[in-house]
Motif scaffolding. Structure first.
Motif, PDB file in Angstrom:
ATOM      1  N   ASP A 188      26.445   3.511  -4.416  1.00 43.12           N
ATOM      2  CA  ASP A 188      26.516   3.581  -2.961  1.00 43.12           C
ATOM      3  C   ASP A 188      27.472   4.688  -2.508  1.00 43.12           C
ATOM      4  N   LEU A 189      28.597   4.822  -3.214  1.00 41.44           N
ATOM      5  CA  LEU A 189      29.556   5.876  -2.876  1.00 41.44           C
ATOM      6  C   LEU A 189      28.950   7.258  -3.100  1.00 41.44           C
ATOM      7  N   GLU A 190      28.215   7.416  -4.158  1.00 43.30           N
ATOM      8  CA  GLU A 190      27.578   8.703  -4.431  1.00 43.30           C
ATOM      9  C   GLU A 190      26.551   9.043  -3.349  1.00 43.30           C
ATOM     10  N   ARG A 191      25.751   8.048  -2.928  1.00 40.89           N
ATOM     11  CA  ARG A 191      24.770   8.295  -1.875  1.00 40.89           C
ATOM     12  C   ARG A 191      25.453   8.638  -0.550  1.00 40.89           C
ATOM     13  N   THR A 192      26.546   7.938  -0.266  1.00 48.45           N
ATOM     14  CA  THR A 192      27.262   8.176   0.999  1.00 48.45           C
ATOM     15  C   THR A 192      27.878   9.573   1.039  1.00 48.45           C
ATOM     16  N   THR A 193      28.516   9.945  -0.046  1.00 50.26           N
ATOM     17  CA  THR A 193      29.126  11.287  -0.075  1.00 50.26           C
ATOM     18  C   THR A 193      28.056  12.373  -0.018  1.00 50.26           C
ATOM     19  N   ALA A 194      26.922  12.140  -0.690  1.00 50.36           N
ATOM     20  CA  ALA A 194      25.851  13.137  -0.654  1.00 50.36           C
ATOM     21  C   ALA A 194      25.319  13.315   0.765  1.00 50.36           C
ATOM     22  N   LYS A 195      25.342  12.218   1.549  1.00 52.60           N
ATOM     23  CA  LYS A 195      24.811  12.281   2.916  1.00 52.60           C
ATOM     24  C   LYS A 195      25.804  12.883   3.906  1.00 52.60           C
ATOM     25  N   TRP A 196      27.083  12.534   3.770  1.00 54.73           N
ATOM     26  CA  TRP A 196      28.047  12.875   4.812  1.00 54.73           C
ATOM     27  C   TRP A 196      28.997  14.008   4.443  1.00 54.73           C
ATOM     28  N   ILE A 197      29.229  14.235   3.164  1.00 46.59           N
ATOM     29  CA  ILE A 197      30.163  15.291   2.744  1.00 46.59           C
ATOM     30  C   ILE A 197      29.446  16.625   2.722  1.00 46.59           C
ATOM     31  N   GLN A 198      30.108  17.667   3.196  1.00 44.72           N
ATOM     32  CA  GLN A 198      29.513  18.999   3.203  1.00 44.72           C
ATOM     33  C   GLN A 198      29.576  19.593   1.798  1.00 44.72           C
ATOM     34  N   PRO A 199      28.434  20.030   1.261  1.00 43.47           N
ATOM     35  CA  PRO A 199      28.454  20.629  -0.092  1.00 43.47           C
ATOM     36  C   PRO A 199      29.162  21.972  -0.083  1.00 43.47           C
ATOM     37  N   TYR A 200      29.843  22.279  -1.181  1.00 42.12           N
ATOM     38  CA  TYR A 200      30.504  23.571  -1.328  1.00 42.12           C
ATOM     39  C   TYR A 200      29.464  24.637  -1.643  1.00 42.12           C
ATOM     40  N   ALA A 201      29.622  25.784  -1.032  1.00 43.65           N
ATOM     41  CA  ALA A 201      28.748  26.917  -1.356  1.00 43.65           C
ATOM     42  C   ALA A 201      29.099  27.447  -2.746  1.00 43.65           C
ATOM     43  N   HIS A 202      28.073  27.795  -3.496  1.00 41.73           N
ATOM     44  CA  HIS A 202      28.280  28.356  -4.847  1.00 41.73           C
ATOM     45  C   HIS A 202      29.170  27.430  -5.682  1.00 41.73           C
ATOM     46  N   ALA A 203      28.769  26.182  -5.778  1.00 47.57           N
ATOM     47  CA  ALA A 203      29.595  25.189  -6.471  1.00 47.57           C
ATOM     48  C   ALA A 203      29.856  25.562  -7.922  1.00 47.57           C
ATOM     49  N   SER A 204      28.820  26.054  -8.626  1.00 50.22           N
ATOM     50  CA  SER A 204      29.002  26.400 -10.048  1.00 50.22           C
ATOM     51  C   SER A 204      29.968  27.560 -10.203  1.00 50.22           C
ATOM     52  N   LEU A 205      29.886  28.547  -9.309  1.00 51.50           N
ATOM     53  CA  LEU A 205      30.813  29.678  -9.362  1.00 51.50           C
ATOM     54  C   LEU A 205      32.232  29.205  -9.100  1.00 51.50           C
TER      55      LEU A 205
END
Length: 397
Positions: A66-83
């Motif tokens: 549930d925490l993973e789904r919530t963060t995926a929905k509401w947290i802004q993803p970082y650009a170029h995460a792998s870099l």
């Protein structure tokens, strides 16, 4: 609680997950909406509550999902995460390397032969006048470099001309420099790990090189590369006989009042005397410290004084320490001007050290420029990491 964390991988994973989510919320709090912060905070609290209540693994996994789904929905993803992740790894590695270099181990290359045969400096063999001499190629050449530290430099003139110009060496990698020379209208790039390459190779400025002539034909045996222990002397003072590395900054010749050597280098020698000690060099090639004679039973001097007293001192061999009187019987070079005979006594200044090289006939050391401040010492010899010779590891004494 602690015991459960140690025994349960699921609990450890859940703990790491909610901490990581909390860090992201803290970092993005000014960018997230109040609703997003509330939703993620609730999911984090649910995971924490499940851990605290000793919930079973199934419920804990549900709260984590549930925490993973919530963060995926509401947290802004970082650009170029792998870099970003790779950059963080690189920065951490660099920080660790800098810390090790600064506080623990410093790589050091022996530049000269002053400590031979204990530690070897760079040895060059000019084969310019030996037309029959050939250099290995292919795998054999690679093995010579990696295992024995032997490299070869061979440059052949492409056209007729004289030495018109040369550029100063530029350090490209640690211990590796690149230098360009111009013969006639042609430029030649030379890679090496030695100083004064053109002098070693005897490149003559007024010599006319014809097409096909050898310009440089040099065999180099790289000096010992070692690590300097920068940690030990934070807890104790150096001891007599230890091999130390020190800065040349501030070392002044007592006879001229001028810098005794370039002031931006590091030297390696054997520590022979400390502050306030009286030193003289007897004609039998033994040091006398406060009227106590050092010999092969003195710790760290087992090899230095292992010589046969019936044999004359020889370069690159253990021959004790020679004073000016003994040196004048063997060579015209000005060796040991501060110790011209066995009656001369020198007192080391307080908080200063006196050092000498093991290659007593070919060492520019404290017999010429005296003592230096103990603050110049950066560490002690630790071990040779390359090349893989008989001196590899902790062999030097």
């Amino acid at each position: 609680m602690i015991l459960r964390w140690l025994l349960s991988p699921t609990v450890r994973q859940a703990s790491n997950l909610h901490r990581h989510a909390q860090r992201i919320v803290n970092a993005q709090r000014d960018q997230l909406s109040p609703q997003a912060v509330e939703k993620v905070a609730a999911a984090i609290a649910a995971v924490r509550s499940a851990i605290a209540s000793n919930a079973d693994g199934k419920l804990l996994k549900e709260r984590m999902a549930d925490l993973e789904r919530t963060t995926a929905k509401w947290i802004q993803p970082y650009a170029h995460a792998s870099l970003r992740e790779n950059t963080e790894v690189i920065l951490v590695a660099v920080a660790v390397a800098v810390a090790v270099h600064t506080f623990f181990l410093k790589p050091f290359k022996i530049p000269t032969g002053s400590m031979q045969p204990t530690l070897y400096g760079i040895i060059s063999e000019n084969l310019l006048n030996e037309a029959a001499a050939t250099f290995p190629t292919g795998l054999r050449r690679v093995i010579d470099l990696i295992w024995h530290g032997t490299s070869y430099i061979h440059k052949v003139a492409k056209a007729e001309g004289m030495l018109e110009a040369f550029e100063p060496p530029k350090t490209i990698f640690p211990f590796v420099s690149r230098q360009r020379i111009r013969i006639g209208s042609e430029w030649y790039a030379v890679w090496s790990s030695v100083d004064h390459l053109l002098e070693r190779a005897e490149v003559e400025p007024h010599h006319l090189y014809h097409r096909g002539d050898d310009i440089i034909k040099l065999k180099l045996i790289n000096g010992d590369h070692l690590f300097v222990d920068r940690l030990t002397y934070n807890f104790r003072r150096p001891r007599r006989g230890e091999i130390i590395v020190f800065e040349t900054k501030g070392i002044i010749s007592p006879t001229t009042g001028q810098p005794a050597m370039p002031q931006d280098q590091f030297y390696i020698k054997r520590l022979v005397a400390m502050g306030s000690e009286q030193v003289r060099i007897a004609n039998d090639r033994h040091l006398i410290i406060n009227e106590r004679r050092l010999d092969h039973t003195t710790p760290h001097f087992e090899n230095v004084y292992s010589f046969d007293p019936k044999q004359s001192p020889r370069p690159n061999q253990y021959s004790g320490h020679v004073n000016g009187f003994v040196a004048r019987q063997l060579t015209e070079a000005a060796i040991a001007p501060l110790f011209p005979d066995e009656s001369t006594v020198r007192t080391v200044r307080p908080n200063h050290y006196l050092v000498m090289g093991d290659n007593t006939l070919d060492s520019y050391d404290g017999r010429t420029w005296g003592d230096f401040s103990r603050t110049n010492v950066i560490g002690k010899y630790c071990f040779v990491y390359w090349p893989f010779s008989s001196r590899f590891g902790w062999a030097a004494r």
